[in-house]
Enzyme design. Structure first.
Site, PDB file in Angstrom:
ATOM      1  N   ASP A 260       0.819  -1.204   0.000  1.00  0.00           N
ATOM      2  CA  ASP A 260       0.000   0.000   0.000  1.00  0.00           C
ATOM      3  C   ASP A 260       0.863   1.269   0.000  1.00  0.00           C
ATOM      4  OD1 ASP A 260      -2.655   1.432   0.605  1.00  0.00           O
ATOM      5  OD2 ASP A 260      -1.422   2.031   2.316  1.00  0.00           O
ATOM      6  N   GLU A 295       1.127  -0.071  -4.906  1.00  0.00           N
ATOM      7  CA  GLU A 295       0.282   1.090  -5.160  1.00  0.00           C
ATOM      8  C   GLU A 295       1.221   2.284  -5.039  1.00  0.00           C
ATOM      9  OE1 GLU A 295      -3.682   3.324  -3.408  1.00  0.00           O
ATOM     10  OE2 GLU A 295      -2.137   2.556  -2.054  1.00  0.00           O
TER      11      GLU A 295
END
Length: 594
Positions: A260, A295
């Site tokens: 993330d 990401e």
């Protein structure tokens, strides 16, 4: 390459019935561990580490660390927190589980079609065991991988998981570590790969014990938008996350991880932690397919660069820019995160399909960046929506409920038939009308702060629909907000849903039969935008040994096509031959080499 020291975080069970407890606590002059109400002093072993080996420990014992002032805290690297973030940690014998799919070696990257799920909201029960019931149906439709939102133990019973504070422990409300293994084993039995979303840029605001043991674990003067930044300049900190990567993949037989918001991971060392993670995974799991996804809002192509043995450091990046361009084009919403995509959104869609990123990236590693067009299309994960794009909206509404159904169908055809790796959000497979809200389980000041922030997030994700006010946003900490976000599986049997499932299964079958063979060995500079008016998505991709040609019409009028585009392998509309592309229709052609 691994961190320099030999100490590892968390408990280790031994065959002779003993257990070793290691912990890094530079802020403390002494430390002990309490097991079954008996206290065992720990010995310093250098580098601010403490250790003790205790004989005759049951494999399911609970334990706490005892600080010099007599206070007790859980292990920051426990394998299970059965009573939540404030309860004792529990030992777990990972060798006791009986895997049935020992032959599973994973899937090549190009085979992936992702289905993202939140374990707590995927079923009424919200558990690993309840979720595995639905895996065969996903596999039958043609999905090949599930990606699970973060599992690391977080405060309370419900939440998105990005506020985890025990990165080694699956969230107790979902079940035990063995329950998670049952889920993975069942997925592999169906042919589904399993990925986990992990958060290595910050810890949550409640229940984190590390500041009491090692305040230098964090950079308090350099926070991320969500909490104190991790200090990867410390050997012990690096070891914590390097071991965590290996732990999830090895102990739970996962097929990969999605990291993330890696743009919030900073590291001044010559070997960046993101490269060290990739190196460690490639070295440890060379016998099976294990893939890493990032990401990376910074759009740095360096993380997707080929490093050694023809492998990219990270297999792909979640390409938010494709989503944003699509969303602006079909909804007209152009505020917040969507504002940079307000101009020429259809041109942006075409560019994202042909080249990847729309905006120049910022590199993370000391690797010379290259244009995103130089990367193969499979270096990008594309989606029409995901947990962020739905859950941060004012009403948690899904895209298909806001636009014409024909337009949504064409967008789905574009997503599946393009050579990028497609990702669907749970409920997309049956046109779920249930909202997906942001939800959490806090009280007091933290709860009020989270609630107060929701209108600001809504402004970033489409603003407020007519008649909706900031005070109308669902309270994240109200249990009803969580309950409304659960998939309603009893509403998936209408004629409209049945037709949609058939269409999606057909699309995924076409992708497997015709697009997948084009992806092996795909290279950069593959995509070319064919000049056309805005509402026409005409893209050619030069793939190994053939040309993939997508022709999609997002308008209400038929449009002309060029002749001799190749073999027609997919078409919608009543007239699927000739040189006229009907309104709201899509065709896919494959042209073999001359």
């Amino acid at each position: 390459m691994r961190a320099a020291n030999n100490h590892t975080w968390g408990p280790k069970l031994h065959a002779d019935g003993s257990a070793t407890f290691d912990i890094w606590a530079p802020a403390l002059p002494s430390l002990a561990v309490e097991i079954s109400e008996k206290i065992y002093p720990m010995s310093p072993i250098g580098g601010s580490w403490y250790s003790v080996t205790v004989k005759g420990v049951k494999s399911d014992s609970t334990y706490l660390y005892v600080l010099p002032d007599g206070s007790r805290v859980p292990d920051p690297a426990p394998r299970f927190q059965p009573h939540g973030v404030f309860g004792p940690s529990r030992l777990w014998d990972h060798k006791a589980f009986g895997w049935t799919q020992n032959h599973w070696t994973g899937r090549p990257w190009e085979e992936h079609v992702f289905y993202e799920i939140h374990i707590g909201a995927f079923t009424a029960e919200g558990t690993f065991v309840a979720a595995l019931e639905h895996l065969p149906r996903l596999a039958e439709m043609g999905f090949t991988a599930v990606e699970i939102m973060p599992l690391a133990q977080f405060p309370g019973e419900r939440g998105w998981g990005y506020d985890g504070v025990f990165p080694y422990a699956p969230h107790n409300a979902y079940g035990s570590p063995d329950d998670f293994k049952c889920f993975v084993d069942a997925a592999h039995r169906c042919g589904l790969a399993v990925y986990l979303d992990v958060v290595y840029n910050h810890f949550g605001p409640e229940g984190n014990v590390l500041p009491q043991l090692a305040p230098d674990f964090f950079q308090a003067d350099n926070p991320t938008p969500w909490g104190d930044r991790i200090d990867f300049g410390q050997d012990a900190v690096r070891r914590f996350f390097l071991d965590n990567v290996i732990y999830w993949i090895e102990a739970f037989c996962l097929d990969g991880l999605r990291l993330d918001a890696v743009d919030q991971i900073e590291d001044a060392r010559d070997l960046h932690i993101l490269q060290e993670i990739s190196d460690a995974v490639r070295e440890r799991f060379s016998e099976r397919h294990v893939h890493l996804i990032v990401e990376n809002p910074a759009n740095g192509t360096d993380l997707l660069a080929t490093h050694h043995e023809g492998r990219r450091l990270y297999d792909a990046d979640w390409n938010d820019e494709f989503h944003h361009a699509v969303h602006v084009a079909v909804t007209g919403e152009a505020s917040g995160h969507y504002e940079p995509f307000a101009d020429a959104p259809f041109a942006n869609i075409k560019k994202a399909l042909a080249e990847g990123y729309l905006h120049e990236g910022k590199r993370t590693l000391p690797i010379e960046p290259s244009p995103s067009a130089s990367l193969p299309p499979t270096a990008f994960v594309h989606f029409l929506q995901n947990h962020d794009q739905v859950g941060n909206r004012a009403c948690g509404d899904r895209l298909h409920t806001a636009i014409d159904k024909h337009r949504f169908r064409v967008l789905t055809e574009i997503l599946v038939l393009s050579p990028q790796i497609p990702l669907f959000f749970m409920g997309d497979d049956h046109l779920s009308n249930r909202p997906f809200h942001f939800f959490s389980d806090y009280e007091g000041e933290i709860a009020e702060a989270i609630k107060a922030n929701r209108p600001r997030e809504a402004e970033n994700f489409g603003g407020f629909p007519p008649g909706v006010r900031p005070e109308d946003i669902a309270d994240p900490n109200d249990r009803a907000t969580f309950t409304r976000s659960k998939i309603a599986w009893d509403q998936t049997h209408t004629p409209e849903v049945s037709d949609w499932k058939i269409l999606l299964a057909v699309l995924l079958a076409v992708r497997k039969k015709h697009v997948l063979p084009c992806l092996t060995g795909a290279e950069g500079y593959a995509g070319t935008v064919i000049p056309s008016e805005d509402s026409l998505i005409f893209i050619d991709w030069r793939m190994p040994g053939r040309m993939l040609r997508l022709r999609a019409n997002l308008s209400q009028e038929p449009r002309d096509l060029d002749a001799r585009l190749g073999q027609l392998v997919y078409a919608t509309g009543s007239h699927t031959h000739g040189n006229s592309l009907e309104a709201w229709s899509t065709r896919l052609y494959i042209q073999p080499p001359a």
